[in-house]
Design an enzyme around this catalytic site. Sequence first.
Site, PDB file in Angstrom:
ATOM      1  N   VAL A  95      -8.574  29.653  14.919  1.00 27.05           N
ATOM      2  CA  VAL A  95      -7.917  30.950  14.724  1.00 27.05           C
ATOM      3  C   VAL A  95      -8.909  32.086  14.937  1.00 27.05           C
ATOM      4  CG1 VAL A  95      -6.724  32.433  13.061  1.00 27.05           C
ATOM      5  CG2 VAL A  95      -6.208  29.985  13.160  1.00 27.05           C
ATOM      6  N   MET A  97     -13.424  33.315  14.560  1.00 33.94           N
ATOM      7  CA  MET A  97     -14.819  32.965  14.299  1.00 33.94           C
ATOM      8  C   MET A  97     -15.596  34.243  14.034  1.00 33.94           C
ATOM      9  SD  MET A  97     -17.024  30.622  13.905  1.00 33.94           S
ATOM     10  CE  MET A  97     -18.735  30.916  13.459  1.00 33.94           C
ATOM     11  N   ASN A  99     -18.436  35.650  14.405  1.00 34.88           N
ATOM     12  CA  ASN A  99     -19.707  35.949  15.062  1.00 34.88           C
ATOM     13  C   ASN A  99     -20.153  37.369  14.708  1.00 34.88           C
ATOM     14  OD1 ASN A  99     -19.701  33.406  16.527  1.00 34.88           O
ATOM     15  ND2 ASN A  99     -18.002  34.285  17.665  1.00 34.88           N
ATOM     16  N   HIS A 122     -10.710  38.174   6.317  1.00 34.20           N
ATOM     17  CA  HIS A 122     -11.558  37.000   6.050  1.00 34.20           C
ATOM     18  C   HIS A 122     -12.839  37.068   6.892  1.00 34.20           C
ATOM     19  CE1 HIS A 122     -12.413  32.803   4.915  1.00 34.20           C
ATOM     20  NE2 HIS A 122     -12.856  32.678   6.160  1.00 34.20           N
ATOM     21  N   GLU A 123     -12.690  37.432   8.159  1.00 30.22           N
ATOM     22  CA  GLU A 123     -13.883  37.516   9.023  1.00 30.22           C
ATOM     23  C   GLU A 123     -14.774  38.687   8.599  1.00 30.22           C
ATOM     24  OE1 GLU A 123     -14.080  34.830  10.679  1.00 30.22           O
ATOM     25  OE2 GLU A 123     -11.989  34.397  10.232  1.00 30.22           O
ATOM     26  N   HIS A 126     -16.937  37.523   5.870  1.00 27.60           N
ATOM     27  CA  HIS A 126     -18.061  36.692   6.324  1.00 27.60           C
ATOM     28  C   HIS A 126     -19.290  37.536   6.677  1.00 27.60           C
ATOM     29  CE1 HIS A 126     -16.965  32.514   6.349  1.00 27.60           C
ATOM     30  NE2 HIS A 126     -15.848  32.706   7.025  1.00 27.60           N
ATOM     31  N   GLU A 145     -17.515  29.479   3.252  1.00 26.13           N
ATOM     32  CA  GLU A 145     -16.057  29.633   3.271  1.00 26.13           C
ATOM     33  C   GLU A 145     -15.463  29.928   1.889  1.00 26.13           C
ATOM     34  OE1 GLU A 145     -14.658  30.163   5.851  1.00 26.13           O
ATOM     35  OE2 GLU A 145     -15.889  29.264   7.412  1.00 26.13           O
ATOM     36  N   TYR A 211     -12.503  25.605   2.030  1.00 26.76           N
ATOM     37  CA  TYR A 211     -12.030  26.969   1.803  1.00 26.76           C
ATOM     38  C   TYR A 211     -11.471  27.139   0.390  1.00 26.76           C
ATOM     39  CZ  TYR A 211     -12.231  27.766   6.862  1.00 26.76           C
ATOM     40  OH  TYR A 211     -12.658  27.917   8.147  1.00 26.76           O
TER      41      TYR A 211
HETATM   42 ZN    ZN Z   1     -14.199  31.522   7.222  1.00 24.29          ZN
END
Ligand code: ZN
Length: 316
Positions: A95, A97, A99, A122-123, A126, A145, A211
């Site tokens: 879905v 990433m 980066n 969510h990203e 991160h 996660e 997760y």
């Molecule tokens: Zn994640």
Amino acid sequence: MSATQSTYVEEEGVYRFHMEHPVPAYLVALVAGDLQPADIGPRSRVWAEPCLLPTATSKLSGAVEQWLSAAERLYGPYLWGRYDIVFLPPSFPIVAMENPCLTFIISSILESDEFLVIDVIHEVAHSWFGNAVTNATWEEMWLSEGLATYAQRRITTETHGAAFTCLETAFRLDALHRQMKLLGEDSPVSKLQVKLEPGVNPSHLMNLFTYEKGYCFVYYLSQLCGDPQRFDDFLRAYVEKYKFTSVVAQDLLGLLPGLLPRAEGAERGLPGRAGVRALAECHGPPAGRAGPVSGIQPDAARGGPLPAVDRRAPGA
Ligand SMILES: [Zn+2]
């Protein structure tokens, strides 16, 4: 490219990329294609194929800056300069990433406003948990996660309200418990501290447990603290202490005594450090009170009761 600086010298036909912060190899990524940019905020733009660009821009314009600002209020400054998003074709195998500087996300997610919000936030999370502070071993992916999922829900609580966050949490925890019934509570992959045996593909350790059991464990730690704002401050200090390094679980758990004085923990009848460690290493359902998943209280993401756990036997 997941880089803090990108340049293109037309005469030479050469692109140059530079990442000023140390990152692990799995966060180095390059994308090439018929992609065009459009600004969506003061430090963000989307990249997408021309046919998708208007939709992507209209759905995210202004929103990403709002989410970044909410995350900064919780966990401290955004460390990566730009936060851009590239929309990839439906053949992209995952879905999204995270980066650094350039989140990769599948274009089909534009079909759902809710999933777009949840996955981009969510990203964004991160950027603090996973990218700034990275798990040193694949056996402890929950450090990335689980913490990112917890932070994601703290951010959505701020930006979209507790009811939105509670519904999303209940949906995902229900999926976790269904998977647990399928695999059995003694499944080796149901441990947070999974053992990566020789010959095991690390990608098999990336599952709902990583997760959602990770989230439940972090949520449990926030309950030990008793005050979600105080726990936010704890996570902020954790990022400040370990930013741009890789850590093991003990680095996080080792900071807990400062968060939870022994006397206070004893008054609450809470486990000590050894008990917390044991919870991280056990099989089966996450720590929590018994009851149906649907029993999560609306204020759960704000620091209410623990996410409820259905401990009935599979098929019961
Ligand atoms: Zn994640």
